[in-house]
Scaffold this active site. Structure first.
Site, PDB file in Angstrom:
ATOM      1  N   GLY A 195       0.783  -1.239   0.000  1.00  0.00           N
ATOM      2  CA  GLY A 195       0.000   0.000   0.000  1.00  0.00           C
ATOM      3  C   GLY A 195       0.810   1.282   0.000  1.00  0.00           C
ATOM      4  O   GLY A 195       0.292   2.349   0.340  1.00  0.00           O
ATOM      5  N   SER A 196       2.084   1.216  -0.420  1.00  0.00           N
ATOM      6  CA  SER A 196       2.879   2.455  -0.437  1.00  0.00           C
ATOM      7  C   SER A 196       2.326   3.428  -1.481  1.00  0.00           C
ATOM      8  O   SER A 196       2.336   4.649  -1.275  1.00  0.00           O
ATOM      9  CB  SER A 196       4.362   2.171  -0.683  1.00  0.00           C
ATOM     10  OG  SER A 196       4.589   1.729  -1.993  1.00  0.00           O
ATOM     11  N   ASN A 197       1.817   2.920  -2.588  1.00  0.00           N
ATOM     12  CA  ASN A 197       1.200   3.808  -3.583  1.00  0.00           C
ATOM     13  C   ASN A 197      -0.090   4.417  -3.038  1.00  0.00           C
ATOM     14  O   ASN A 197      -0.372   5.592  -3.278  1.00  0.00           O
ATOM     15  CB  ASN A 197       0.926   3.055  -4.885  1.00  0.00           C
ATOM     16  CG  ASN A 197       2.158   2.991  -5.756  1.00  0.00           C
ATOM     17  OD1 ASN A 197       2.529   3.971  -6.398  1.00  0.00           O
ATOM     18  ND2 ASN A 197       2.839   1.845  -5.752  1.00  0.00           N
ATOM     19  N   ARG A 227      -5.556  -8.870  -8.313  1.00  0.00           N
ATOM     20  CA  ARG A 227      -6.612  -9.698  -8.885  1.00  0.00           C
ATOM     21  C   ARG A 227      -6.985  -9.115 -10.254  1.00  0.00           C
ATOM     22  O   ARG A 227      -7.057  -7.886 -10.382  1.00  0.00           O
ATOM     23  CB  ARG A 227      -7.809  -9.644  -7.936  1.00  0.00           C
ATOM     24  CG  ARG A 227      -8.801 -10.735  -8.084  1.00  0.00           C
ATOM     25  CD  ARG A 227      -9.799 -10.679  -6.930  1.00  0.00           C
ATOM     26  NE  ARG A 227      -9.276 -11.268  -5.712  1.00  0.00           N
ATOM     27  CZ  ARG A 227      -9.175 -12.585  -5.515  1.00  0.00           C
ATOM     28  NH1 ARG A 227      -9.583 -13.433  -6.420  1.00  0.00           N
ATOM     29  NH2 ARG A 227      -8.682 -13.041  -4.391  1.00  0.00           N
ATOM     30  N   ILE A 228      -7.168  -9.977 -11.224  1.00  0.00           N
ATOM     31  CA  ILE A 228      -7.513  -9.491 -12.570  1.00  0.00           C
ATOM     32  C   ILE A 228      -9.001  -9.148 -12.613  1.00  0.00           C
ATOM     33  O   ILE A 228      -9.847 -10.020 -12.367  1.00  0.00           O
ATOM     34  CB  ILE A 228      -7.199 -10.568 -13.653  1.00  0.00           C
ATOM     35  CG1 ILE A 228      -5.765 -11.106 -13.518  1.00  0.00           C
ATOM     36  CG2 ILE A 228      -7.466 -10.029 -15.059  1.00  0.00           C
ATOM     37  CD1 ILE A 228      -4.691 -10.043 -13.566  1.00  0.00           C
ATOM     38  N   HIS A 262       1.992  -0.152 -13.151  1.00  0.00           N
ATOM     39  CA  HIS A 262       2.792  -1.378 -13.233  1.00  0.00           C
ATOM     40  C   HIS A 262       4.280  -1.011 -13.267  1.00  0.00           C
ATOM     41  O   HIS A 262       4.670  -0.063 -13.969  1.00  0.00           O
ATOM     42  CB  HIS A 262       2.399  -2.178 -14.486  1.00  0.00           C
ATOM     43  CG  HIS A 262       3.130  -3.473 -14.561  1.00  0.00           C
ATOM     44  ND1 HIS A 262       2.782  -4.549 -13.779  1.00  0.00           N
ATOM     45  CD2 HIS A 262       4.218  -3.846 -15.275  1.00  0.00           C
ATOM     46  CE1 HIS A 262       3.629  -5.538 -14.019  1.00  0.00           C
ATOM     47  NE2 HIS A 262       4.512  -5.140 -14.922  1.00  0.00           N
TER      48      HIS A 262
END
Ligand code: GAR
Length: 191
Positions: free
Chosen positions: A11-13, A90-91, A108
């Protein structure tokens, strides 16, 4: 404009996005964090910062469609207009993406279409490519596919270890994701 961040891991983003929201650098309301994993450190960050959060773990007997139907219901209930994936592993499938067409973006840690999947940084490092970087893209139902919105590249020769490269990639993510999110929500506001 109301948005949610989806995260499965550290969760750094998410935290970088939250800081940008607090600095008024994103002109949309961060409604909640959503995680598919109760153990995600992103959930802890949401708790620490008083951000509403929701956790929905997929049950093994549940189909993707059933799981996403619940997720769509939850997001619509919270009046979420768009979604930002930040390490959500998860896609997303048709059920979710039909409910949020062109309203989901992802980050990404490689120059897509190179090195999609879970280990973008390591795969590029191990391959010894000259350049790697980050990609932000619209989400479709593939693995790290969908139209590219933004890329930032760096030379890998400047980094001796995988850890050094990882640190640089995350630094770039935290810097550029909030900027691209701002552009994304502003564009949606004109629709
Ligand atoms: C980030 O590096 C993000 O680009 C990556 O997961 C990490 C999450 O870090 N996403 C993917 O690999 C998507 N295929 P964080 O949880 O600290 O934000």
């Amino acid at each position: 404009m109301r948005f949610a961040v989806f995260a499965s891991g550290n969760g750094s983003n998410f935290e970088a996005i939250l800081k940008a929201v607090k600095r008024n650098e994103i002109s949309a309301e961060l409604v909640c964090l959503f995680s598919d994993k109760s153990t995600s450190y992103a959930v802890q960050r949401a708790k620490d910062n008083g951000v509403p959060y929701f956790i929905l773990e997929k049950e093994s007997k549940q189909t993707k469609e059933e799981y996403e139907t619940k997720l769509v219901y939850l997001m619509k209930k919270e009046k979420v207009d768009c979604v930002v994936l930040a390490g959500y592993m998860r896609i997303l499938g048709k059920t979710f993406l039909t409910a949020y067409p062109n309203r989901v973006i992802n980050i990404h840690p490689s120059l897509l279409p190179n090195f999609p999947g879970k280990y973008g940084i390591k795969d590029a490092f191990d391959r010894g490519v000259k350049k790697t970087g980050i990609t932000i893209h619209q989400v479709d139902d593939g693995i790290d596919t969908g139209p590219i919105i933004f890329q930032k590249e760096i030379e890998t020769k400047d980094f001796k270890t995988l850890e050094e490269l990882e640190e640089k990639i995350h630094e770039l993510e935290h810097k550029y994701y909030p900027i691209v999110i701002e552009e994304f929500v502003r564009e949606l506001m004109t629709e």
